[in-house]
Design a protein around this motif. Structure first.
Motif, short mmCIF file in Angstrom:
data_model
loop_
_atom_site.label_atom_id
_atom_site.label_comp_id
_atom_site.label_asym_id
_atom_site.label_seq_id
_atom_site.Cartn_x
_atom_site.Cartn_y
_atom_site.Cartn_z
N LYS A 1 -0.01 -1.79 -15.28
CA LYS A 1 -1.26 -1.59 -15.81
C LYS A 1 -0.93 0.02 -14.64
CE LYS A 1 -4.04 -4.82 -14.95
NZ LYS A 1 -4.64 -5.82 -14.60
N ARG A 2 0.65 -0.09 -13.53
CA ARG A 2 0.27 0.96 -13.42
C ARG A 2 -0.84 0.88 -12.06
NH1 ARG A 2 4.61 4.66 -15.19
NH2 ARG A 2 5.37 3.77 -16.76
N GLU A 3 -1.02 0.41 -11.29
CA GLU A 3 -1.62 0.26 -9.78
C GLU A 3 -1.04 0.00 -9.32
OE1 GLU A 3 -5.48 -2.43 -11.22
OE2 GLU A 3 -6.31 -1.65 -12.85
N ARG A 4 0.07 -0.22 -9.11
CA ARG A 4 0.42 -0.94 -7.98
C ARG A 4 1.36 0.33 -7.82
NH1 ARG A 4 3.18 -5.52 -5.38
NH2 ARG A 4 4.73 -4.45 -3.64
N THR A 5 1.32 1.18 -7.23
CA THR A 5 1.89 2.52 -7.06
C THR A 5 2.72 2.85 -5.69
OG1 THR A 5 0.17 3.47 -6.32
CG2 THR A 5 -0.03 3.35 -8.81
N ASN A 6 3.05 2.29 -4.93
CA ASN A 6 3.77 2.61 -4.37
C ASN A 6 4.81 1.68 -3.73
OD1 ASN A 6 3.03 -0.44 -3.84
ND2 ASN A 6 3.31 -0.22 -1.35
N ASP A 7 5.49 1.19 -5.10
CA ASP A 7 7.17 0.78 -4.54
C ASP A 7 7.38 1.02 -5.90
OD1 ASP A 7 7.30 -0.89 -2.99
OD2 ASP A 7 6.23 -2.84 -3.61
N ASN A 8 8.80 0.71 -6.12
CA ASN A 8 9.78 1.07 -6.70
C ASN A 8 9.15 1.67 -8.55
OD1 ASN A 8 11.96 1.58 -8.68
ND2 ASN A 8 13.42 0.26 -7.45
N ALA A 9 9.21 2.67 -8.87
CA ALA A 9 8.72 2.88 -10.77
C ALA A 9 9.38 2.74 -11.42
CB ALA A 9 8.75 4.19 -9.85
N VAL A 10 10.60 1.96 -11.17
CA VAL A 10 11.26 1.55 -12.12
C VAL A 10 10.44 0.01 -12.35
CG1 VAL A 10 13.76 0.20 -12.70
CG2 VAL A 10 13.49 2.19 -11.93
N MET A 11 10.40 -0.54 -11.50
CA MET A 11 9.02 -1.77 -12.22
C MET A 11 8.07 -1.80 -12.97
SD MET A 11 10.37 -4.62 -10.44
CE MET A 11 8.81 -5.35 -11.21
N HIS A 12 7.39 -0.22 -13.37
CA HIS A 12 6.46 -0.28 -14.28
C HIS A 12 6.94 -0.18 -15.35
CE1 HIS A 12 4.59 2.66 -10.94
NE2 HIS A 12 4.27 1.39 -11.08
N ALA A 13 8.18 0.36 -15.93
CA ALA A 13 8.99 -0.01 -17.36
C ALA A 13 9.25 -1.60 -16.90
CB ALA A 13 10.04 1.13 -16.92
N ILE A 14 9.81 -1.75 -16.59
CA ILE A 14 10.38 -3.12 -16.82
C ILE A 14 9.25 -4.48 -17.18
CG2 ILE A 14 11.49 -5.54 -15.23
CD1 ILE A 14 13.37 -3.42 -13.72
N ALA A 15 7.98 -4.38 -16.42
CA ALA A 15 6.87 -5.34 -16.33
C ALA A 15 6.43 -4.77 -17.25
CB ALA A 15 5.63 -4.85 -15.36
N SER A 16 6.41 -3.63 -17.39
CA SER A 16 5.82 -3.09 -19.28
C SER A 16 6.53 -3.96 -20.65
CB SER A 16 5.69 -1.96 -19.20
OG SER A 16 7.00 -1.59 -19.68
N LYS A 17 7.33 -4.46 -20.44
CA LYS A 17 8.61 -5.12 -20.89
C LYS A 17 8.25 -6.15 -21.80
CE LYS A 17 11.91 -0.92 -21.56
NZ LYS A 17 13.15 -0.99 -21.54
N LEU A 18 7.89 -7.06 -19.92
CA LEU A 18 7.93 -8.22 -20.75
C LEU A 18 6.91 -8.42 -21.54
CD1 LEU A 18 8.15 -9.00 -16.01
CD2 LEU A 18 9.94 -10.00 -18.25
N SER A 19 7.33 -10.21 -21.96
CA SER A 19 5.67 -10.83 -22.40
C SER A 19 4.89 -11.65 -21.54
CB SER A 19 6.19 -11.65 -23.84
OG SER A 19 7.02 -12.76 -23.18
N GLU A 20 4.04 -12.27 -21.89
CA GLU A 20 3.72 -12.85 -21.60
C GLU A 20 4.18 -14.42 -21.06
OE1 GLU A 20 -0.84 -13.49 -19.38
OE2 GLU A 20 0.57 -12.06 -20.65
N LEU A 21 4.53 -14.39 -21.19
CA LEU A 21 5.50 -15.90 -21.37
C LEU A 21 6.58 -15.64 -20.44
CD1 LEU A 21 6.68 -18.50 -22.11
CD2 LEU A 21 8.14 -17.66 -23.81
N GLU A 22 7.24 -14.56 -20.98
CA GLU A 22 8.23 -13.88 -19.76
C GLU A 22 7.99 -14.31 -18.87
OE1 GLU A 22 11.42 -11.94 -23.23
OE2 GLU A 22 9.70 -10.60 -22.37
N LEU A 23 6.29 -13.11 -18.50
CA LEU A 23 6.08 -13.18 -17.10
C LEU A 23 5.60 -14.27 -16.62
CD1 LEU A 23 2.99 -10.51 -16.34
CD2 LEU A 23 3.40 -12.20 -15.59
N LYS A 24 5.29 -15.55 -16.75
CA LYS A 24 4.77 -16.23 -16.24
C LYS A 24 6.12 -17.30 -15.84
CE LYS A 24 0.20 -16.99 -18.23
NZ LYS A 24 -0.57 -17.01 -16.68
#
Length: 206
Positions: free
Chosen positions: A173-196
Motif C-alpha cells: 500500500k506504499r505506507e511503509r516509506t522509509n525502507d528500500n523502494a524496491v519492496m513496494h514493487a515486490i510486495a505488489s506482485k505477491l498474491s495472498e497465498l504467496e504473502l502468507k
C-alpha cells in the motif's frame, strides 16, 4: 628544541578531542544504558531479550544493530510512522539507538515451530526462487538464503508470520516509506497465498 613544540601539539590535539572522548561510552556503559531503556520502555512489547509478547510486534533478537538504529531514528523523525513507537523514542539519542541495536543483536534468537508446514513449503519456493510466472523476485537474492539479512536489510529469519504479513501489506500500500523502494514493487506482485506462505516459512527459520 623541537620536542616542546611536539608536546604542545599533542596537548592541543587532546584538548580538541576531549569533548568527543567524553561523549564516547565504554562497552559496559553502553550495555547498562541499553538495559535501562529496555527495562523502561521496550520489554513490554518486545521482551527483555527481543522475544516479543505478541505477533503484531517484531521479534528483535538477533536483528542487525545498524538496521535497528536506523529504524529507531526514522521513527523519531517521522520518516517511519507508528503511533506506538514514536512516543517510545522521544528523548532518546543516536547513541541510545546504537546501544539498543547492539543489545538486541547480541540476544540469541529462539527457534519456533511453523504452524502450517505445507504452507511454509510454498513459501520456501517463493523465498528461494521467486515466481517466474508473475515476475516476483526471489527474496533470498537480497536477504540471503538463510534470511539473515545485512546491516542495511533486516533479518527475517524467525520473525512472527503475522508481523511479516503486516509489513508486506504496508509495502504493497506504499505506507511503509522509509525502507528500500524496491519492496513496494515486490510486495505488489505477491498474491495472498504467496504473502502468507513466505511469512510462514520465515517464521520457522532460526
Amino acid at each position: 628544541m623541537k620536542t616542546p613544540s611536539i608536546i604542545r601539539g599533542l596537548l592541543q590535539a587532546l584538548v580538541a578531542l576531549s569533548p568527543l572522548l567524553s561523549q564516547a561510552q565504554t562497552p559496559a556503559a553502553e550495555l547498562a544504558r541499553a538495559e535501562e531503556i529496555v527495562q523502561g520502555k521496550c520489554f513490554i512489547c518486545h521482551g527483555a531479550d527481543g522475544e516479543s509478547s505478541s505477533p503484531v510486534f517484531p521479534r528483535l533478537a538477533g536483528q542487525h544493530g545498524a538496521y535497528m538504529a536506523r529504524q529507531l531514528a526514522d521513527y523519531q523523525s517521522g520518516k517511519r510512522r507508528s503511533t506506538t513507537m514514536q512516543p517510545m523514542v522521544e528523548g532518546l539519542t543516536a547513541t541510545d539507538f546504537a546501544a539498543l541495536g547492539k543489545y538486541f543483536e547480541s540476544r540469541k534468537p529462539v527457534a519456533h515451530q511453523v504452524e502450517d508446514a505445507d504452507l511454509a513449503q510454498v513459501g520456501r519456493f517463493v523465498f528461494m526462487r521467486g515466481n517466474p510466472f508473475s515476475g516476483v523476485a526471489a527474496c533470498a537474492s537480497c536477504h540471503g538464503e538463510k534470511a539473515y539479512g545485512t546491516p542495511q536489510l533486516p533479518r527475517l529469519a524467525g520473525q512472527h508470520a503475522q508481523y511479516t504479513e503486516n509489513q508486506l501489506k504496508l509495502f504493497n500500500k506504499r505506507e511503509r516509506t522509509n525502507d528500500n523502494a524496491v519492496m513496494h514493487a515486490i510486495a505488489s506482485k505477491l498474491s495472498e497465498l504467496e504473502l502468507k506462505a513466505v511469512a510462514a516459512y520465515l517464521s520457522g527459520l532460526n
